[in-house]
Design an enzyme around this catalytic site. Structure first.
Site, PDB file in Angstrom:
ATOM      1  N   SER A  24      32.284  44.107  48.862  1.00  0.00           N
ATOM      2  CA  SER A  24      32.416  43.810  47.444  1.00  0.00           C
ATOM      3  C   SER A  24      31.660  42.505  47.201  1.00  0.00           C
ATOM      4  CB  SER A  24      33.914  43.736  47.141  1.00  0.00           C
ATOM      5  OG  SER A  24      34.137  43.440  45.800  1.00  0.00           O
ATOM      6  N   HIS A  48      31.742  47.850  45.782  1.00  0.00           N
ATOM      7  CA  HIS A  48      32.225  47.679  44.405  1.00  0.00           C
ATOM      8  C   HIS A  48      31.077  47.177  43.540  1.00  0.00           C
ATOM      9  CE1 HIS A  48      36.517  46.944  46.097  1.00  0.00           C
ATOM     10  NE2 HIS A  48      36.216  48.216  46.043  1.00  0.00           N
ATOM     11  N   ASP A 105      40.834  45.964  49.141  1.00  0.00           N
ATOM     12  CA  ASP A 105      40.384  47.344  49.286  1.00  0.00           C
ATOM     13  C   ASP A 105      39.553  47.433  50.568  1.00  0.00           C
ATOM     14  OD1 ASP A 105      39.891  49.992  48.733  1.00  0.00           O
ATOM     15  OD2 ASP A 105      38.202  49.577  47.395  1.00  0.00           O
TER      16      ASP A 105
END
Lengths: 279, 185
Positions: free
Chosen positions: B11, B38, B131
């Site tokens: 991310s 992401h 995540d």
């Protein structure tokens, strides 16, 4: 709660036996996750779920509704709607009648997107718009044309990109007010489609997996966006066959941005921009 | 040991690392590289192009049910979850976001772990949420190889640290070491 492969197969089998629904060719990973969610939301284990399904058809309907995915937006992926506006619909402008099928229409946002676009192009009067889904609840929502406002402010950006702006001519700006097509009620957090749009489409329950074309007409455009991602490869081919048979010559299929025709049907369609034309 | 795929999750702060990895893989890299990163919801274009610039292997956002091939990288499309189905096919989904993320790194890793088991290499890079932690644990539970970027090197270390808190991993490596590792496969 995790769902084992065996649990999953048991559920599919039970569903097939207690209803007309066949999920055996749905894309497994996604469906398994949905099943786990349904079990958790209903505080049920698999055995009690299956037992209730056997005797309670309303419960089966409820589970099927919960297990299917219903994400959609007004003018989702504006570049696709720009293509519909500037490349796809203009080819039909001399037709006396235009038939459009939204297959797997969910809560109807794309149906209203199409109606708005057709009206802007003066094609609405001669177009018949059919919209189907497996889930009768989302169809009812589609008929009502009521959507949350705050959650969906992105709809307005999408509307501007497709209806007000012209990607091929940045100087052009059509100041079409939203109120022409829907009202925004901020105090109740609602977007309400206008009555003149709502009375136009024919909404009907239909299962792409098990049923033939039950609309009895052929189509110039079939939109089926982000539906077949939930089907496995074999089932996708069945659905492509259904679409191919029910398109007029020169008719086209419009899929989701990351959906495509793989396998045997790829040669029966020709991709032009965002549309697959029947060969 | 023949590995079947590498899956990379990241991310905030991972873009440069992924770029460096892609730029240093050989043209003939013997397996597919799955990228679950992401990104901003409405930035849908430009990302693949940026990653492709100096990559030796082609980088694409896959179509649903596309079959994976070696020597290619597949970037999870914006606003879709990316699953690995059996038979080497990708499946996309528009289900709700998980941990506020779509694509969800956890879901991509869990399904890849399930499809490739001990023949999967999972890598978690810099990122600002957790995540991916559970996903990498699943890679390990299925016998795959687990790698976490050295948190000391990460621009944002939340993702790597929460992964290391959740599960033991096989290697904690700097970007250079990750590159060396992959080039030996």
């Amino acid at each position: 709660m995790t769902v084992t492969d065996q649990d999953f197969q048991l559920f599919i089998y039970a569903l097939k036996n207690s209803s007309k629904y066949d999920f055996s060719q749905y894309s497994e990973k996604s469906l398994k996750r949905r099943l786990a969610k349904v079990l958790a939301d209903n505080r049920l284990n698999l055995t009690s779920l299956i037992n209730r399904m056997k005797n309670d058809t309303n419960f089966v309907e409820k589970i099927v509704k919960e297990i299917t995915v219903n994400t959609t937006e007004l003018f989702r992926d504006p570049q696709v709607w720009q293509a519909i506006r500037y490349a796809i619909l203009p080819k039909l402008k001399n037709n006396s009648v235009i038939n459009i099928w939204h297959a797997g229409c969910s809560t109807g946002q794309e149906v209203y997107s199409m109606l708005i676009l057709l009206n802007e192009l003066d094609l609405l009067d001669r177009t018949k718009v059919y919209a189907t889904d497996l889930n009768s609840d989302v169809l009812e929502n589609a008929r009502q044309g009521l959507y949350k406002y705050r959650f969906n402010i992105g709809y307005l950006d999408n509307f501007d990109k497709v209806i007000k702006e012209n990607p091929y001519n940045f100087e052009e700006y059509n100041d079409v007010p939203y109120e022409k097509y829907f009202s925004i009620d901020k105090s109740n957090d609602l977007i309400k489609m206008s009555n003149s749009l709502k009375e136009k489409p024919i909404f009907k329950k239909h299962d792409l997996v098990t049923e033939d074309n039950t609309l009895y007409v052929k189509f110039d455009i079939i939109l089926c966006r982000n539906v077949i991602i939930y089907f496995n490869y074999e089932l996708q081919n069945r659905v492509f066959d259904l679409f191919h048979k029910n398109l007029y010559d020169n008719g086209c299929l419009i899929l989701g941005l990351h959906e495509t025709i793989l396998g045997t049907y790829s040669v029966k369609f020709q991709k032009k921009g965002h549309a697959y034309y029947k060969n | 040991m023949d590995y079947k795929a590498v899956i990379i999750g990241g991310s905030a702060g991972s873009f440069q690392v992924v770029t460096r990895i892609l730029n240093s893989l050989p043209k003939s890299f013997p397996m597919p590289v799955l990228l679950c990163l992401h990104r901003l919801k409405h930035v849908r274009s430009g990302f693949v192009e940026a990653l492709s610039l100096k990559s030796n292997i082609p980088v694409d956002e896959p179509y649903d049910k596309e079959q994976l091939k070696p020597s290619r990288a597949y970037l999870a499309p914006a606003n879709y979850h990316m699953y690995l189905e059996l038979a080497n096919r990708i499946a996309l989904s528009t289900e709700d976001a998980v941990n506020h993320s779509r694509p969800s790194i956890d879901l991509a890793f869990i399904t890849a772990a399930n499809a490739y088991r001990q023949k999967l290499i999972g890598i978690i890079l810099s990122g600002a949420n957790k995540d991916g932690a559970f996903g990498l644990k699943k890679v390990r539970d299925n016998g795959g190889v687990t790698i976490v970027q050295d948190p000391n090197e990460c621009e944002v270390r939340t993702m790597t640290q929460s992964t290391l808190q959740l599960t033991p991993v096989d290697h904690v490596l700097t970007t250079d070491q990750i590159i060396k590792f992959l080039n030996k496969l």
